[in-house]
Design a protein around this motif. Structure first.
Motif, mmCIF file in Angstrom:
data_model
loop_
_atom_site.group_PDB
_atom_site.id
_atom_site.type_symbol
_atom_site.label_atom_id
_atom_site.label_comp_id
_atom_site.label_asym_id
_atom_site.label_seq_id
_atom_site.Cartn_x
_atom_site.Cartn_y
_atom_site.Cartn_z
ATOM 1 N N TRP A 99 -5.957 -1.967 -0.895
ATOM 2 C CA TRP A 99 -6.476 -2.377 0.416
ATOM 3 C C TRP A 99 -5.739 -1.637 1.532
ATOM 4 O O TRP A 99 -6.364 -1.139 2.472
ATOM 5 C CB TRP A 99 -6.352 -3.888 0.619
ATOM 6 N N ALA A 100 -4.415 -1.552 1.437
ATOM 7 C CA ALA A 100 -3.630 -0.874 2.475
ATOM 8 C C ALA A 100 -3.990 0.605 2.562
ATOM 9 O O ALA A 100 -4.082 1.175 3.656
ATOM 10 C CB ALA A 100 -2.138 -1.046 2.183
ATOM 11 N N ILE A 101 -4.207 1.246 1.425
ATOM 12 C CA ILE A 101 -4.584 2.661 1.414
ATOM 13 C C ILE A 101 -5.952 2.850 2.063
ATOM 14 O O ILE A 101 -6.154 3.765 2.874
ATOM 15 C CB ILE A 101 -4.564 3.195 -0.024
ATOM 16 N N ASP A 102 -6.887 1.980 1.719
ATOM 17 C CA ASP A 102 -8.218 2.068 2.335
ATOM 18 C C ASP A 102 -8.148 1.823 3.842
ATOM 19 O O ASP A 102 -8.861 2.460 4.621
ATOM 20 C CB ASP A 102 -9.163 1.058 1.687
ATOM 21 N N ALA A 103 -7.283 0.879 4.257
ATOM 22 C CA ALA A 103 -7.122 0.617 5.691
ATOM 23 C C ALA A 103 -6.522 1.832 6.398
ATOM 24 O O ALA A 103 -6.920 2.172 7.521
ATOM 25 C CB ALA A 103 -6.249 -0.621 5.897
ATOM 26 N N ALA A 104 -5.569 2.492 5.742
ATOM 27 C CA ALA A 104 -4.957 3.683 6.337
ATOM 28 C C ALA A 104 -5.977 4.814 6.470
ATOM 29 O O ALA A 104 -5.974 5.565 7.454
ATOM 30 C CB ALA A 104 -3.769 4.129 5.485
ATOM 31 N N ASP A 105 -6.865 4.950 5.486
ATOM 32 C CA ASP A 105 -7.924 5.963 5.577
ATOM 33 C C ASP A 105 -8.926 5.620 6.672
ATOM 34 O O ASP A 105 -9.406 6.507 7.388
ATOM 35 C CB ASP A 105 -8.655 6.068 4.237
ATOM 36 N N PRO A 161 -1.809 8.014 1.879
ATOM 37 C CA PRO A 161 -1.978 8.608 3.211
ATOM 38 C C PRO A 161 -0.676 8.557 3.995
ATOM 39 O O PRO A 161 0.146 7.642 3.804
ATOM 40 C CB PRO A 161 -3.054 7.722 3.849
ATOM 41 N N PRO A 162 -0.449 9.518 4.874
ATOM 42 C CA PRO A 162 0.826 9.578 5.599
ATOM 43 C C PRO A 162 1.088 8.399 6.515
ATOM 44 O O PRO A 162 2.241 8.165 6.898
ATOM 45 C CB PRO A 162 0.717 10.887 6.394
ATOM 46 N N ASN A 163 0.049 7.651 6.854
ATOM 47 C CA ASN A 163 0.228 6.537 7.784
ATOM 48 C C ASN A 163 0.372 5.181 7.086
ATOM 49 O O ASN A 163 0.263 4.129 7.716
ATOM 50 C CB ASN A 163 -0.929 6.467 8.778
ATOM 51 N N VAL A 164 0.628 5.176 5.766
ATOM 52 C CA VAL A 164 0.863 3.926 5.054
ATOM 53 C C VAL A 164 2.209 3.999 4.351
ATOM 54 O O VAL A 164 2.620 5.061 3.860
ATOM 55 C CB VAL A 164 -0.268 3.623 4.041
ATOM 56 N N ARG A 165 2.921 2.879 4.333
ATOM 57 C CA ARG A 165 4.163 2.796 3.556
ATOM 58 C C ARG A 165 4.243 1.411 2.920
ATOM 59 O O ARG A 165 3.689 0.440 3.434
ATOM 60 C CB ARG A 165 5.388 3.073 4.414
ATOM 61 N N PHE A 166 4.941 1.370 1.794
ATOM 62 C CA PHE A 166 5.084 0.122 1.056
ATOM 63 C C PHE A 166 6.545 -0.288 1.002
ATOM 64 O O PHE A 166 7.443 0.556 0.859
ATOM 65 C CB PHE A 166 4.519 0.271 -0.362
ATOM 66 N N GLU A 167 6.774 -1.593 1.131
ATOM 67 C CA GLU A 167 8.122 -2.147 1.107
ATOM 68 C C GLU A 167 8.183 -3.304 0.125
ATOM 69 O O GLU A 167 7.234 -4.098 0.023
ATOM 70 C CB GLU A 167 8.524 -2.650 2.500
ATOM 71 N N VAL A 168 9.276 -3.392 -0.610
ATOM 72 C CA VAL A 168 9.527 -4.566 -1.436
ATOM 73 C C VAL A 168 10.074 -5.653 -0.527
ATOM 74 O O VAL A 168 11.118 -5.480 0.100
ATOM 75 C CB VAL A 168 10.518 -4.251 -2.571
#
Length: 305
Positions: free
Chosen positions: A93-99, A120-127
């Motif tokens: 979902w986050a990747i699709d939102a970034a696209d 995508p360069p505008n998404v990052r993931f955090e634990v």
């Protein structure tokens, strides 16, 4: 929903945060139980596996929600600059939102670092643990999104208050939740069926874990109590297999059947053995019984979303 007519009674016939942590090797030292892999960071807080078969099922879930609501989200966003995805799972979902919003910063948080490296360069993931104190600061996000947090939240009012504070004025909190019980409108499913029993036992188990599931009609008032206004709710049905006559509902039902067949073990093992005191063998018998029922087109079950 109106049921279709079939010669074959199987859907498998001809159709079917206080501490935000960067991803690092320490959190990938997963725990294993009953042949399934579970998260290591704050081990035990999330009751379901994070192994490859479950991650594949989560991707199927993402696709199914797209079919159900017809879009990535319902909030009427206008050029968002910052988006938060709580409990990001595989990160789709986050990747699709970034696209979709290339000028927005998209952050996905989860207890497991199971998201892809190439994004995508505008998404990052955090634990991160969304039940801990959030460190994002106030007025940060245009949208906070969460899907299927069931059995992961011990204090909904606190979670929603933190989300309210982290949103910009005019921002949105969007939640996609479901009731895990099986429902039926025509009597083809009865209380004697395993799927009916399973849903009630699942709710009993997660309640004993301190994560009681709200009724679907309670989310609106919980959000309003946290300060949200203009709260809208939409209700959907997901058929247990492709028994509905309607083509769209039939397609969703095919996916839901696979979703349940693949996911029932993941949803059952830890809650039933850790909390209800069942043996693994007893849990596997229940799993087998539910799996035997779910594809039968003569059983017109559905879940509420």
């Amino acid at each position: 929903m109106e049921a279709d007519e079939y010669d074959n009674d199987s859907a498998f016939g001809e159709s079917l945060a206080s501490s935000t942590t960067s991803l690092r090797s320490a959190v990938t030292k997963y725990e294993f139980e009953h042949g399934r892999r579970y998260h290591a960071y704050k081990a035990g807080q999330y009751a379901f596996p994070n192994d490859e078969s479950e991650l594949d099922r989560m991707d199927l879930e993402h696709h199914m929600f797209g079919l159900l609501i017809g879009q990535l989200h319902l909030a009427p966003l206008q050029s968002p600059q910052s988006i938060l995805d709580l409990g990001s799972g595989t990160g789709l979902w986050a990747i699709d939102a970034a696209d979709k919003y290339p000028t927005a910063e998209v952050i996905g948080t989860d207890l497991s670092p199971t998201q892809p490296k190439w994004v995508p360069p505008n998404v990052r993931f955090e634990v991160d643990d969304f039940e801990a104190d959030w460190t994002f600061g106030p007025n940060k996000f245009d949208l906070i999104f969460a899907r299927l947090l069931l059995a992961s939240v011990s204090d909904y009012p606190r979670l929603y208050r933190q989300a309210f504070d982290a949103l910009k004025p005019g921002g949105y909190l969007e939640l996609h939740e479901l009731d895990p019980e099986t429902y039926c409108d025509d009597g083809s499913y009865t209380e004697s069926h395993a799927a009916m029993k399973w849903g009630k036992l699942f709710k009993e188990a997660v309640a004993k874990m301190g994560r009681t599931l709200p009724d679907l009609t309670q989310y609106k008032s919980l959000m309003e109590e946290a300060g949200f206004v203009d709260v809208q709710e939409r209700f959907y049905k997901r058929a247990s297999n492709d028994w509905p006559k309607d083509p769209k509902m039939k397609e969703i039902g095919r996916h839901e059947c696979m979703n349940q067949m693949e996911g029932i073990e993941a949803f059952t093992l830890a809650p039933f053995t850790r909390v209800l005191g069942w043996s693994v063998e007893e849990a596997q018998v229940m799993i087998a019984q539910v799996r035997s029922e779910w594809p039968k087109r003569s059983l017109h079950g559905y879940q509420k979303v």
